[in-house]
Each structure stands twice: as C-alpha cells, then as structure tokens.
Design an enzyme around this catalytic site. Structure first.
Site, mmCIF file in Angstrom:
data_model
loop_
_atom_site.group_PDB
_atom_site.id
_atom_site.type_symbol
_atom_site.label_atom_id
_atom_site.label_comp_id
_atom_site.label_asym_id
_atom_site.label_seq_id
_atom_site.Cartn_x
_atom_site.Cartn_y
_atom_site.Cartn_z
ATOM 1 N N CYS A 141 0.619 -1.012 0.250
ATOM 2 C CA CYS A 141 0.129 0.276 0.490
ATOM 3 C C CYS A 141 0.538 1.234 -0.086
ATOM 4 O O CYS A 141 1.882 1.412 -0.729
ATOM 5 C CB CYS A 141 -0.890 0.035 0.983
ATOM 6 N N ILE A 142 1.054 2.314 1.231
ATOM 7 C CA ILE A 142 1.137 2.794 1.161
ATOM 8 C C ILE A 142 3.320 2.998 1.285
ATOM 9 O O ILE A 142 3.932 4.116 0.819
ATOM 10 C CB ILE A 142 1.159 4.348 1.763
#
Length: 644
Positions: free
Chosen positions: A380-381
C-alpha cells in the site's frame, strides 16, 4: 456470503400470528426500578382485557415494558453524557464535512436545466411503483407475482427470510430499492458536470441512500423486531448498553465496535511469529524473524508495510501468517514496524520517511545479513514510498535493491478510487485544522472513519444493526481487531502525501522532487513484481496497472481475487479465491485481462518462484540473536504496541 432467501412467487403465504414466548422464571428487579405500566397489547385493542391474559403472559408484558424503559433511559443517559463531554470542545470545523454542497448545487442545477429529462425520470419512478403495487396486489390475492426489484447479489442487509416471505416487509424492501436505485441512477446520468464534482455527489448520494435503508431502523427491520419480542425487550436494552459503551470509548463520539477487542492482545495471540528487534530509530523498528529451515536464500527479504496500519496484518494467526510462510520457504524475513507518531513527530516529512525509513532499514538489513543487496516488498502506501526510493536510488546509481514487490500499491493516482474525494483543497484545509487541534497529528480514529465510509454498509451499518438493534456482541475477528488498531498521522507527512500524490499525481508525472532529486520511474530497471486485487477499493487494479506501466525495467503484473486485504493475505493452505497471470504488459488493463489465465487458490507460490530466482544461492540459516546488530527486544517489538 449469504444471499437473501428467495421464495417461490406462486406460493401463498399466510400472516403468522405472534405467539407469546413461554416465560422463564422472572428475574429479580432492582429495588430502584420504577413501576412501569405495560403498553397496550394488540389483543387489548381487539377487545381482550389484560385480565384475560395468563399470568405468564402478563409477566412477559411486564418484562418487555421494563426492558424498553431501561433501554430508553440508558440511551438518554449515554447521549447526555456525550453532550457533556462535547460541551467544552470547539464546534465542528465545517457543517458540510464532505464538502458536497457546491457539487450538489451544480448537479441539481444541471437537472433543473433539463426539465424534460427530469419529467422522464419521474415518470420512470412512477412506473416502477405501479409495477410494485400491481405485484403486491397479485400477491395479496394469491396470484403469482415476481419481485419488481431485488437486492444486489451479496447484499446482506436483506438476508433475513421475512424480507421476502412477509408481504409487508417485502414491499418496504422493494420500495426502498426502487427509490434508492432511481436516485443514484438520476445523479449518475447527469451530463455536463466536471467528473470529480459528479463523483463527489454520487458518493454522497450512495452514502445517504445506504443510511436510510429500512434495515437500519428498528420498526422496519423484521429480524430486530423478532429479536425484541423473543427476548422480551432484553435485546434492545443490551443494544443501548452497547451504544453507551461505544460512546464512552469514543470520548463522546460514537465509535462502533467491529469486534470484541478484549479477545486479542498483540504479541500473545496476534503478531506471535518469533524474532528479534535488531534496529530502531525515531521512525522504525526492524524485526528479524527466526528461521524455520536449516538453510536460507542468500538475499534476505525486507518488507515495508503501510505506516497507516500496523505490520501484523502479515502475522495475524499462525495459520494465515505470511511471515511464517515465508520463513518456511527458506527466506530470511525482515519487517519494518513503523512508529505510531505523537506530536513530537508532527513535522517529520516524506523525505524523512525515505531516509530514516527505506535507506536506514536497507542499511541495517544488509549489515545484519552480511549482503550487499536486499529484496523488498512495499504494501500500500509503503509501496508508494518504496517506488520513490527506487527512483531516488536509480538517480544516484545505488543498486542495493535486487528486486521489489508491490502489494496493492499505487504510483499513478489518476484512478485512485473514492479516496480521491477526500483530497480536494477544502477537505485538506479542514484536515489541517483537525491536526492542529490535536497537536499536529491526525488521530487513528479519523483515519478509520474515512476508510469505513468507503464501505459503509459492511463496516458501519452492519455493526450498527448487529450491536444496537439486535443487541448482540460483535464476534471476535482478528482482521477487524487489526483494522481498528490504526496509527496516527504526522501533519507534515500526511498533507504532503495527500497533496503530492492524490492531488497532483506528481510521481506519475515525473514532477516529484525528494532530496533535490527529480524522481523518474522510467529510470528504474530493478525487476518488479506487482500484485493487484480485483475488488480492491483502496488501490483499484486499474490504478495499480497504470503504475506498473511507469517502470523502465521488467515488470510482472498479477491480479488476485478479493480485495485490499484478503487479496494479499491468502495462505495457500486456505485454498480460497483465485488469481490471474499474464506475462505480457499491454497498453491497458482490459487487454491484459483478455489474455490472462485464471488459476485457483493463492498467488503466493507463483510469487515465491519469481522471488527465489532473484534471491541467490543457499547459506546457513541466520539466527537473529547472533548477527552483528545486538537484539534490542523480542518481536513484535514495542512500537507496534503503542495505541492511538
């Protein structure tokens, strides 16, 4: 996932009379409980006096009345307490938190400008209701009648059989579906409006129609009404006690419990893979996990989870732990455990996370393992940051990363899903005000509320009904425990991320500058493996695919079944879902899907084949306690245990 029960249209159903439940031994009432006169029963209204009821029936009515009164007093007390807690706080920063009013005004203006289209829509709505009334009349007369509208497949709101079998609730259900579908279609069909403006109104309209579902109200929910009668009101009393507890837990703001938090403890029954913390700084702890094979691959694997969540999504239980599975495959596993920042870290930047996160972690792992390269994973991030690091390293000629795998990570944010709606400048200014009021950090609850809003039926309203209307305790679920264990976000880092990536899409455009280096993903020649998920609403597969096309080296793109979490955490032993592969990387994801091959089960073994070809030869297993870096503490470490 259970679909709503469907009955044969030709079958005539008779309304079942409510039968009083056989009373159990009366429970002792508190001395301070007021004497409450029982409410009128339908039997009384029909001419039957209370004296005609049996003793057990009168006792049942008394318990029902008493429980209803207690439920009302519990709710009133909880609301009063919440109001007192909120009294000293500043007023809401914005009466329109979703900033939908200007967009709604524009969309409504477009509709008003085309009265012919609006009239056709109204006629269509009237026609749908005429069909419903006709169907209902046929059913009353025992004639065959098909449902005019049905809930979407997988809609659990109307799973109770009475939504179909009881004519009254069936009409309520269909009436709601007709109206909500019509309203959402009306907004979706508006033309001549800027796409993001229209999308904002569509999102808000969907939230609104979901909130007004008849399943969310006691008097129009057959399952909740039945539970209230069968328990003589005890379910409503318990529901209001749950409501009061959630208000208290949220400090005066409703924080709906999604699981039984008391059943889980980090390091005891979640995040239990053995290992050591071998490095830490202000932002990270690095965990090295114990090997489970005599020999391991020479090049270790370093995982960067998202700092919005905690790393133990990779190690919930032994039977679904990715960390344990990786060690069983002969991989030396290191994981970054990000700090849960407080106000002292409010000014830390994205560049700080690059240097004190990616660079510091790779330095520590290479020293500990005695290697010059590492394989990496960005989730994800964490994957977005890893992408930036790869471009930064490419510009400097740094080849410390042998390969990079991305789990549900984005580089191009032009199709980043509904999270884009929370990144316009008005929203960011309000967010900045919230963080300033909290000492420079965004609370974990605020992050959780945002993600829950993206799937309100599953993550808000289902628990509202279960906890408050049905009076049930949420069941223990490790994934939802982890989901609620959010971290805080430091102001400078978070606003930069939202503005530069979601707002400006600067990385994909080649406009992002970090540490005086303009980042160009086309210069990244490192072998890349990209995982996406077909039903991911956080990192939609179209967005992930566009990011995969930006790298300049070999890229292997794969799509898994399910969503943002289950699409990633899918142990092979579970034999769940499926995945699709295609060695080509054509211009669009639609072309990729047309040439993809479906495979049953987890994608982990296929990824492991790819990873091992880039992991060097075999070396003796590495003991975390015997490396050059002295162990600081046992896994899972102390950073992960800090609550928001």
């Amino acid at each position: 996932m259970t679909d709503s029960a469907a009955s044969s249209p030709a079958r005539t159903r008779k309304k079942r009379a409510s039968k009083p439940k056989t009373a159990s031994a009366p429970t002792a009432r508190p001395a301070e409980a007021p004497t409450i006169a029982p409410p009128p029963e339908p039997a009384v209204a029909a001419g039957v006096s209370l004296e005609a009821l049996s003793a057990s029936q009168r006792e049942s009515l008394e318990r029902l009345s008493l429980n209803l009164a207690r439920a009302a007093m519990t709710a009133q007390g909880a609301i009063a307490e919440a109001a007192l807690r909120q009294a000293d706080r500043p007023a809401a920063l914005n009466a329109d938190p979703f900033h939908v009013a200007p967009a709604l005004t524009e969309v409504m203006g477009r509709l008003a400008a085309h009265p012919d289209r609006l009239m056709r829509a109204q006629a269509d709505l009237f026609g749908r209701y005429m069909d419903l009334w006709k169907s209902a009349a046929q059913r009353v007369h025992g004639e065959p009648s098909a449902e005019v509208v049905q809930p979407p497949k997988g809609d659990k709101r109307f799973a109770d059989p009475d939504w179909t079998q009881n004519p009254v609730f069936d009409v309520i259900k269909q009436s709601y579906l007709i109206t909500s579908d019509w309203l959402n279609e009306l907004v979706g069909g508006v033309e001549g409006v800027e796409p993001m403006t229209k999308r904002r109104v569509e999102f808000f309209t969907k939230m609104l129609t979901d909130a007004f579902s008849p399943s969310n109200f006691l008097l129009s929910n057959p399952a909740a009404l039945r539970e209230a009668m069968q328990t003589e009101g005890a379910s409503l009393l318990k529901g209001m006690e749950n409501f009061a507890a959630d208000l208290a837990r949220g400090g005066g703001q409703l924080s709906i419990s999604q699981t039984d938090f008391s059943q889980f403890k980090v390091g005891e029954n979640v995040a239990t893979a053995p290992g050591k913390v071998i490095f830490q700084n202000e932002l990270i702890q690095i965990l090295q996990f114990d090997p489970t094979t005599e020999h391991v691959c020479e090049i270790p694997l370093l995982i960067f989870p998202p700092w919005i969540n905690k790393f133990y999504i990779l190690d919930l239980r032994p039977e679904n732990s990715m960390i344990r599975w990786l060690t069983s495959q002969g991989i030396t596993v290191f994981v970054t455990s990000w700090v849960n920042p407080d106000a002292t870290l409010a000014t830390r930047t994205f560049e700080d996370y690059l240097k004190d996160g990616i660079y510091a972690a790779t330095d520590a792992v290479m020293r500990q393992a005695g290697v010059t390269q590492v394989n990496t994973v960005g989730y994800c991030i964490g994957g977005t940051l890893l992408s930036c690091a790869l471009a930064h390293m490419a510009a400097r000629g740094d080849k410390r990363i042998a390969s990079a795998t991305f789990f549900a990570a984005q580089q191009d944010f032009s199709e980043a899903g509904d999270l884009l709606l929370f990144t316009n400048e008005e929203w960011l200014q309000q967010l900045e005000g919230m963080m300033d009021a909290s000492g420079g950090v965004l609370s974990g609850q605020a992050m959780a509320d945002t993600f829950n809003a993206l799937r309100s039926n599953d993550l808000i309203w289902s628990f509202f009904v279960n906890n408050y209307l049905m009076g049930k305790e949420p069941r223990p679920f490790d994934l939802l425990f982890w989901n609620a264990d959010q971290t805080r976000m430091p102001k400078t880092l978070h606003l930069y991320y939202l503005r530069k990536f979601y707002g400006e899409n600067a990385l994909a455009k080649g406009e992002l500058v970090l540490d005086n280096v303009r980042l160009d993903l086309a210069t990244v020649k490192t072998p890349i493996y990209v995982q996406s998920s077909r039903e991911d609403h956080i990192a939609p597969y179209r967005s992930v695919y566009k990011g995969a096309k930006l790298f300049g080296g070999p890229v292997n793109f794969m799509m898994a079944g399910s969503g943002h979490i289950a699409g990633v955490i899918n142990h092979p032993d579970a034999r769940k879902y499926q995945h699709w592969t295609n060695p080509e990387l054509p211009a669009t994801v639609e072309e990729w899907m047309a040439g993809a091959v479906e495979h049953p089960g987890s994608w982990w073994p296929e990824w492991m084949t790819w990873l091992k070809t880039r992991s060097g030869g075999e070396v003796p297993a590495r003991d975390p306690a015997k490396g050059p870096l002295k162990p600081i503490e046992d896994a899972p470490g102390s950073y992960v245990k800090v609550k928001s």
